[in-house]
Design an enzyme around this catalytic site. Sequence first.
Site, short mmCIF file in Angstrom:
data_model
loop_
_atom_site.label_atom_id
_atom_site.label_comp_id
_atom_site.label_asym_id
_atom_site.label_seq_id
_atom_site.Cartn_x
_atom_site.Cartn_y
_atom_site.Cartn_z
N THR A 76 40.60 33.05 33.47
CA THR A 76 41.05 32.12 32.42
C THR A 76 41.72 30.92 33.08
O THR A 76 41.42 29.76 32.75
CB THR A 76 42.04 32.83 31.46
OG1 THR A 76 41.37 33.94 30.87
CG2 THR A 76 42.52 31.88 30.38
N ASN A 158 29.12 37.65 29.35
CA ASN A 158 29.90 38.88 29.31
C ASN A 158 29.47 39.82 28.19
O ASN A 158 29.66 41.02 28.29
CB ASN A 158 31.40 38.56 29.18
CG ASN A 158 31.67 37.49 28.14
OD1 ASN A 158 31.24 36.35 28.28
ND2 ASN A 158 32.37 37.85 27.10
N GLN A 186 31.35 37.54 35.54
CA GLN A 186 30.56 38.76 35.39
C GLN A 186 29.49 38.88 36.47
O GLN A 186 28.84 39.92 36.60
CB GLN A 186 29.89 38.80 34.01
CG GLN A 186 30.86 38.89 32.84
CD GLN A 186 31.54 40.25 32.73
OE1 GLN A 186 31.11 41.24 33.33
NE2 GLN A 186 32.62 40.31 31.98
N SER A 206 37.28 36.76 38.97
CA SER A 206 38.52 37.44 38.64
C SER A 206 38.59 38.81 39.28
O SER A 206 37.60 39.54 39.31
CB SER A 206 38.61 37.57 37.11
OG SER A 206 39.82 38.19 36.75
N HIS A 208 40.08 41.67 38.32
CA HIS A 208 39.98 42.91 37.52
C HIS A 208 38.58 43.17 36.98
O HIS A 208 38.35 44.21 36.36
CB HIS A 208 41.02 42.93 36.40
CG HIS A 208 40.74 42.06 35.22
ND1 HIS A 208 40.22 42.56 34.06
CD2 HIS A 208 40.90 40.75 35.02
CE1 HIS A 208 40.10 41.57 33.18
NE2 HIS A 208 40.49 40.46 33.74
N THR A 247 54.49 30.43 44.28
CA THR A 247 54.44 31.43 45.34
C THR A 247 53.26 32.36 45.13
O THR A 247 53.03 32.83 44.02
CB THR A 247 55.76 32.23 45.35
OG1 THR A 247 56.83 31.31 45.57
CG2 THR A 247 55.76 33.29 46.42
N CYS A 333 37.71 41.60 15.79
CA CYS A 333 38.77 41.61 14.79
C CYS A 333 39.63 40.37 14.95
O CYS A 333 40.41 40.27 15.88
CB CYS A 333 39.67 42.83 14.98
SG CYS A 333 38.96 44.32 14.32
C1 LIG Z 1 36.88 38.45 31.62
C2 LIG Z 1 36.27 37.10 31.60
C3 LIG Z 1 37.06 35.94 31.67
C4 LIG Z 1 38.56 36.00 31.67
O1 LIG Z 1 39.03 36.47 32.90
P1 LIG Z 1 40.55 36.87 33.11
O2 LIG Z 1 40.67 37.11 34.56
O3 LIG Z 1 40.78 38.09 32.29
O4 LIG Z 1 41.39 35.72 32.66
C5 LIG Z 1 36.43 34.73 31.69
N1 LIG Z 1 35.09 34.64 31.66
C6 LIG Z 1 34.29 35.72 31.59
C7 LIG Z 1 32.82 35.54 31.58
C8 LIG Z 1 34.86 36.99 31.56
O5 LIG Z 1 34.06 38.05 31.49
#
Ligand SMILES: *Cc1c(COP(=O)(O)O)cnc(C)c1O
Length: 409
Positions: A76, A158, A186, A206, A208, A247, A333
């Site tokens: 994000t 996604n 993704q 990202s 995670h 930081t 939702c």
């Molecule tokens: C999950 C996702 C994001 C957001 O990533 P975060 O690290 O959670 O902020 C943005 N773009 C796509 C395509 C995603 O799948």
Amino acid sequence: MAVNLPIYLDHNATTPMDKRVLDAMLPYFCDVFGNSASRNHQFGWDAEAAVDTAREQAAALIGAKPKEIIWTSGSTESNNLAIKGAARMYAKEGECKGHIITSSIEHKATLDPCKRLQMEGFDVTFIDPPADGVHTVDQIADAIREDTILVTVMWANNEIGTINPIPEIGKLCKEKGIVFHTDATQWVGKMPTNVEEAGIDLLSWSGHKIYGPKGVGALYVRRRKPRIRLEPIIDGGGHERGMRSGTLNVSGIVGFGQACELCSQDMQTDHDRLKALRDRLEARITEQLDGCEINGNKQNRLPHTSNISFAWVEGESLLMAMKEIAVSSGSACTSASLEPSYVLKNLGVGDELAHSSIRFGLGRITTEEEIDYTVDKIVKGVEHLRKMSPLYEMHKEGIDLSKVEWAHH
Ligand SMILES: *Cc1c(COP(=O)(O)O)cnc(C)c1O
């Protein structure tokens, strides 16, 4: 073999952190705790060395140079920095500050920064995808104007997993001298990535989503041919070449780097294994149930993602029938109402089918037993719900539901 419940099939939302990533991170909380910006002592140097290693690991995964990696808090933030930062840096004088091209099925983390820029006086074109969800390079070419300053198109979607022709779009943007950003959240770590070959100027990903920690991300910022400049969003100590002060999250960054390295190592095996499981899921469901529509281009698609609409069932009831399986539904939702997914809507999927869509996101922890259990649950659930559905009765009697005139109240 027994399966453990609940089953996690929502890896497009987030992934569990790999234990090997945790092992790499642990020393960087209490032992090696220095501030990587502390230039005059060992504690700072040790932290900086760890960050440098992670920068190399991240850069290697996408074919970039370590200096081209900017650490952020996630995709994000990376998208915000790339899109707002480039637009504001390359803004034009005059009434329209410049034209931006994007897709109407981007993640909100792209759509919302673009909408913000609209309010600031930029002009944004949101292109609708073809029904299969894969944009053509011609769509982008047709939208380009004299004053286009930025194109931002995601690499893989996604919700449906469809893959856009990013190298072709990159080439087009290079020819036209337009800055090109891709949200590759993704894609990266799951598919081979080379920012040079793909002509990418800015790329977000990202931690995670690649079995790394939450709250850590990266933005690739091209340094040569051409050198891309960004107006920062966060000002402060001038970290990250002045583009992102603050930081550094050293332990998180170490984890991000390790996650990248593991993706490089395991990419092919993960890819093949997950594709086989995904194909098994789809084959077994469509063999046993009629009225299932796989959303998005079936070939041009991430190996671990499947998005299926189940006709003649109600989405909420279907989710209830498979409570022990964690998936995402085509209904989002929002505050009060149940809105169908804008991604499916923009593909032309009707509201009813969008509501009864399910996204399966497979991952490193997914087993064949879990897939078979899931198929069984879905088939039984759908069959049960259809038994009670007057619409399904009508369909079986050969009535074309699209031609039925419903009484309005
Ligand atoms: C999950 C996702 C994001 C957001 O990533 P975060 O690290 O959670 O902020 C943005 N773009 C796509 C395509 C995603 O799948």
